[in-house]
Design an enzyme around this catalytic site. Structure first.
Site, PDB file in Angstrom:
ATOM      1  N   PRO A   1       0.846  -1.200   0.000  1.00 57.48           N
ATOM      2  CA  PRO A   1       0.000   0.000   0.000  1.00 57.48           C
ATOM      3  C   PRO A   1       0.880   1.249   0.000  1.00 57.48           C
ATOM      4  O   PRO A   1       1.496   1.585   1.002  1.00 57.48           O
ATOM      5  CB  PRO A   1      -0.807  -0.126   1.304  1.00 57.48           C
ATOM      6  CG  PRO A   1       0.014  -1.019   2.176  1.00 57.48           C
ATOM      7  CD  PRO A   1       0.790  -1.928   1.276  1.00 57.48           C
ATOM      8  N   LEU A   2       0.949   1.924  -1.130  1.00 55.88           N
ATOM      9  CA  LEU A   2       1.872   3.041  -1.325  1.00 55.88           C
ATOM     10  C   LEU A   2       1.111   4.357  -1.273  1.00 55.88           C
ATOM     11  O   LEU A   2       0.258   4.627  -2.119  1.00 55.88           O
ATOM     12  CB  LEU A   2       2.588   2.899  -2.672  1.00 55.88           C
ATOM     13  CG  LEU A   2       3.390   1.606  -2.853  1.00 55.88           C
ATOM     14  CD1 LEU A   2       3.729   1.387  -4.322  1.00 55.88           C
ATOM     15  CD2 LEU A   2       4.650   1.643  -2.011  1.00 55.88           C
TER      16      LEU A   2
ATOM     17  N   GLN B   1      -6.068  -0.523   3.958  1.00 53.82           N
ATOM     18  CA  GLN B   1      -5.199  -0.294   5.109  1.00 53.82           C
ATOM     19  C   GLN B   1      -5.726   0.869   5.935  1.00 53.82           C
ATOM     20  O   GLN B   1      -5.990   1.951   5.402  1.00 53.82           O
ATOM     21  CB  GLN B   1      -3.765  -0.002   4.668  1.00 53.82           C
ATOM     22  CG  GLN B   1      -2.785   0.082   5.830  1.00 53.82           C
ATOM     23  CD  GLN B   1      -1.374   0.395   5.389  1.00 53.82           C
ATOM     24  OE1 GLN B   1      -1.087   1.508   4.964  1.00 53.82           O
ATOM     25  NE2 GLN B   1      -0.468  -0.574   5.495  1.00 53.82           N
TER      26      GLN B   1
ATOM     27  N   CYS C   1       3.930   3.380   9.467  1.00 52.80           N
ATOM     28  CA  CYS C   1       4.074   4.738   8.925  1.00 52.80           C
ATOM     29  C   CYS C   1       5.052   5.537   9.787  1.00 52.80           C
ATOM     30  O   CYS C   1       4.841   5.688  10.994  1.00 52.80           O
ATOM     31  CB  CYS C   1       2.719   5.438   8.868  1.00 52.80           C
ATOM     32  SG  CYS C   1       2.796   7.071   8.115  1.00 52.80           S
TER      33      CYS C   1
ATOM     34  N   LYS D   1       0.842  -4.491   9.046  1.00 52.22           N
ATOM     35  CA  LYS D   1       2.116  -4.149   8.397  1.00 52.22           C
ATOM     36  C   LYS D   1       2.930  -3.332   9.385  1.00 52.22           C
ATOM     37  O   LYS D   1       2.445  -2.319   9.900  1.00 52.22           O
ATOM     38  CB  LYS D   1       1.892  -3.361   7.110  1.00 52.22           C
ATOM     39  CG  LYS D   1       3.187  -3.074   6.342  1.00 52.22           C
ATOM     40  CD  LYS D   1       2.911  -2.361   5.023  1.00 52.22           C
ATOM     41  CE  LYS D   1       4.195  -2.228   4.204  1.00 52.22           C
ATOM     42  NZ  LYS D   1       5.192  -1.347   4.822  1.00 52.22           N
TER      43      LYS D   1
ATOM     44  N   HIS E   1       8.539  -4.866   7.328  1.00 56.22           N
ATOM     45  CA  HIS E   1       9.507  -4.065   6.573  1.00 56.22           C
ATOM     46  C   HIS E   1      10.813  -4.071   7.361  1.00 56.22           C
ATOM     47  O   HIS E   1      10.831  -3.685   8.527  1.00 56.22           O
ATOM     48  CB  HIS E   1       8.975  -2.642   6.393  1.00 56.22           C
ATOM     49  CG  HIS E   1       9.854  -1.775   5.555  1.00 56.22           C
ATOM     50  ND1 HIS E   1       9.592  -0.435   5.340  1.00 56.22           N
ATOM     51  CD2 HIS E   1      10.994  -2.036   4.870  1.00 56.22           C
ATOM     52  CE1 HIS E   1      10.532   0.076   4.563  1.00 56.22           C
ATOM     53  NE2 HIS E   1      11.391  -0.872   4.273  1.00 56.22           N
TER      54      HIS E   1
ATOM     55  N   ALA F   1       7.471  -2.837  -2.891  1.00 55.48           N
ATOM     56  CA  ALA F   1       7.066  -1.438  -2.712  1.00 55.48           C
ATOM     57  C   ALA F   1       7.793  -0.541  -3.712  1.00 55.48           C
ATOM     58  O   ALA F   1       7.325  -0.330  -4.825  1.00 55.48           O
ATOM     59  CB  ALA F   1       7.339  -1.003  -1.273  1.00 55.48           C
ATOM     60  N   ARG F   2       8.981  -0.014  -3.334  1.00 52.44           N
ATOM     61  CA  ARG F   2       9.708   0.884  -4.237  1.00 52.44           C
ATOM     62  C   ARG F   2      10.082   0.207  -5.540  1.00 52.44           C
ATOM     63  O   ARG F   2      10.139   0.856  -6.590  1.00 52.44           O
ATOM     64  CB  ARG F   2      10.969   1.414  -3.553  1.00 52.44           C
ATOM     65  CG  ARG F   2      10.732   2.459  -2.491  1.00 52.44           C
ATOM     66  CD  ARG F   2      12.043   2.998  -1.976  1.00 52.44           C
ATOM     67  NE  ARG F   2      12.866   1.937  -1.414  1.00 52.44           N
ATOM     68  CZ  ARG F   2      14.173   2.028  -1.188  1.00 52.44           C
ATOM     69  NH1 ARG F   2      14.816   3.138  -1.513  1.00 52.44           N
ATOM     70  NH2 ARG F   2      14.849   1.032  -0.649  1.00 52.44           N
TER      71      ARG F   2
END
EC number: 1.3.1.89
Length: 637
Positions: free
Chosen positions: A298-299, A352, A383, A422, A452, A507-508
């Site tokens: 989720p970006l 999310q 976050c 997450k 992460h 993600a990236r």
């Protein structure tokens, strides 16, 4: 290896010498200098293809502006710029927090009243108080020229709902100005599934007036505050809060109060199912079996619906909406509910949520459970931004174990779909918390955790800690754990899967090369051409016009998200230019000339060149256009 920022020009290397540490190993025949790179782009500009426009650089702090520009602003020499750079002790990096915020509506000041777009036209409810134009002739006189001869909405759905306000209106306006309709296409599209999870106007009004009943949430919260919660780790004592401490006073109230949760004061009718009166046991919940699948992260900002459609086309299996703030959802904010929309191609889709209080998170979970269609709900505990962290949400929940437990148990108690989390390794760089929390999350009822491999302090200044992720995967068993961090090739994905994780989240890597999912599934490097990459961007603009609209606001919103994505895409180095594939995510690209002009243009890290690419797809930008990317790379050294 440390990862730091390098955002100037087309890369960070100013020479053609041997490869340095942290620099992508590009073949010598393609490497160039900063001056030659920009001379090539400026010299090969097609006449009339793009007009010079302000990119918003003057509005940025001076320390960043030196890095973004060529070093030639206002006629100053390179020597003078270098002397100014030496005066800055530490270069700016991270987010452009002081960038100008220009809404798409700013470029559409003379807007036509929406009542004229209704078929048939309806009288305006505001009458003389309406702030929009009611003179169609005057509107058409001031309306800018069409951006192209084809309307994506008209070709796809058989009818364009924006009628004469569409920036491609010439494709579907009749000789008398009527909006044309392709009946066969409309009938065919009516049989196809449409985008789901929109906000109903009636529900929005109820949310704004606080008329929504959260009976299941109240029951779940009462259970949390009245019964002691077991502690999984003996050394850890969970502090129980009183009901007064456990409530956020700025949130919604329930109809009828919390004193009588057994009966709702709102009269109901219709069939009564077991799910209405009997809470599902954990073993009866829908299972989330995504082990071995490719999960698109989720970006925020870039993980919008059009981008997710691109990634689904290239092989992403699981998608998740952008982070949505629970309090904004409870207030009925349309912009926040738009983050929950689901395209028919997203077969495994979740949303999310971010929040810091058990009451608002639990109520929001109950609201989503009965109003939208998702396969799972994810709690954001990763976050790192200050705006979220200082309010107790995101990474801060890892240090607030009591609140974290109440949120997880409360949300899980009102959901009929699996709950996932997450998270990061921890808050501080040298203090890892994930391995302590994972056993507790497993016993709290979480179906899956994504880890992460970085802490909040690290952001992207370190490589992801995959040995620690491997340790956490063993601790979390039998609960599946997905790993996330530094996946940019199928070799990276293979190494990640060898750590024992149930799957990987990208993600990236997806932002730099969305075809990464195809590479992983086919176990190959794809030397994609610049024309193929431009076709991907063209498809994104088509999806964007479908999603945000084809009027001026929709076009400029699509352009804005395209430019945000280009700020990541420019860091990709084509496989054919690398001495030793694959590209590593912590290696910055030096200045290089591509195999054609378009490939070189796509390698530029200047906002003015991204705007030129957007004009190839969406026409010229409006007068006074300003853009600065939300994110600046801080992953290069």
């Amino acid at each position: 290896m440390a990862e730091t920022a390098a955002e100037s020009g087309g890369g960070g290397d100013s020479g053609v010498g041997a490869c340095e540490r942290g620099v992508a190993p590009i073949k010598a025949q393609y490497r160039t200098t900063k001056e030659r790179f920009h001379e090539y782009l400026d010299g090969d500009k097609q006449e009339g293809a793009c007009q010079e426009v302000p990119t918003g650089d003057p509005a940025e702090p001076g320390a960043k502006r030196i890095r973004l520009e060529d070093g030639q602003e206002n006629g100053k020499t390179e020597v003078a710029i270098e002397s100014r750079e030496r005066q800055v002790p530490k270069r700016a990096r991270g987010q452009n927090k002081s960038r100008p915020h220009v809404k798409p509506a700013h470029y559409d000041k003379d807007r036509l009243c929406p009542s004229f777009l209704q078929e048939p036209a309806t009288p305006c409810a505001f009458g003389d108080r309406c702030r929009f134009l009611h003179d169609v002739g005057r509107y058409l006189e001031t309306k800018p020229a069409d951006l192209g001869p084809r309307c994506v909405l008209f070709e796809t759905f058989g009818r364009c709902p924006f009628s004469m306000t569409c920036r491609f209106a010439g494709a579907h306006l009749g000789p008398e100005g009527q909006n044309l309709v392709q009946e066969e296409v409309v009938a065919r599209c009516a049989q196809l599934p449409s985008v789901r999870n929109g906000l109903d106007r009636a529900l929005q009004q109820q949310l704004r007036k606080r008329q929504v009943c959260f009976e299941r949430a109240e029951q779940a919260l009462n259970r949390l505050t009245q019964s002691p919660m077991p502690t999984v780790v003996p050394e850890t004592t969970v502090a129980m809060a009183t009901p007064k401490q456990n409530s956020c006073h700025a949130q919604l109230d329930t109809v009828g109060g919390a004193g009588t949760p057994q009966s709702s004061p709102v009269p109901t009718c219709g069939p009564l199912t077991d799910e209405d009166v009997i809470r599902l046991r954990p073993c009866e919940k829908k299972r989330l079996d995504i082990s071995g699948k490719l999960y698109l992260a989720p970006l925020t900002t870039c993980g919008n619906l059009p981008f997710r459609r691109i990634c689904k086309r290239f092989g992403a299996d699981v998608t998740c909406g952008e982070m949505a703030v629970c309090t904004n959802l409870l207030q009925g904010q349309m912009s926040e509910w738009a983050l929950l929309k689901r395209h028919p191609c997203e077969d495994i889709f979740g949303v999310q949520l971010e929040g810091a209080f058990p009451d608002t998170m639990t109520k929001c979970a109950e609201l989503l459970n009965r109003t939208i269609d998702v396969d799972f709900v994810d709690i954001n505990v990763g976050c790192p931004i200050d705006l979220v962290y200082k309010k107790g949400g995101g990474c801060a929940l890892m240090n607030r174990s009591a609140k974290f437990q109440q949120i997880v148990r409360g949300v899980n108690g009102v959901l009929d779909v699996p709950l996932t989390v997450k998270m990061r390794t921890g808050v501080q760089e040298r203090v890892s918390l994930a391995h302590r929390l994972l056993p507790e999350l497993r016993d709290w009822g979480v179906a899956l955790v994504t880890l992460h491999g970085r802490s909040r302090e690290q952001r992207y200044t370190r490589l992801a800690d995959w040995p620690y992720i491997e340790q956490c995967a063993k601790v979390a068993s039998p609960m599946p754990l997905f790993g996330n961090g530094d996946i940019l090739s199928f070799e990276d994905a293979n190494c990640a899967m060898q750590t024992g994780v149930a799957g990987i989240m990208v993600a990236r890597g997806a932002l730099l090369k969305p075809w990464l999912f195809t590479e992983i599934k086919e176990q190959r490097h794809w030397d994609i051409s610049s024309s193929e990459r431009l076709d991907i961007l063209r498809d994104f603009t088509h999806y964007g016009l479908e999603h945000w609209g084809s009027d001026t606001q929709g076009v400029e919103r699509t352009r804005r998200f395209l430019l945000e994505w280009l700020s990541f895409l420019c860091r990709y180095v084509p496989v054919g230019l690398l001495e030793r594939p694959p590209q590593r995510i912590n290696e910055r690209p030096p200045y290089y000339l591509g195999r054609d002009y378009l490939e070189t243009l796509m390698a530029s890290q200047q906002a003015a060149d991204w705007i030129r690419i957007s004009e190839m797809l969406l026409g010229p930008v409006p007068p006074g256009f300003v853009f600065l990317p939300k994110h600046k790379a801080n992953a290069y050294k």
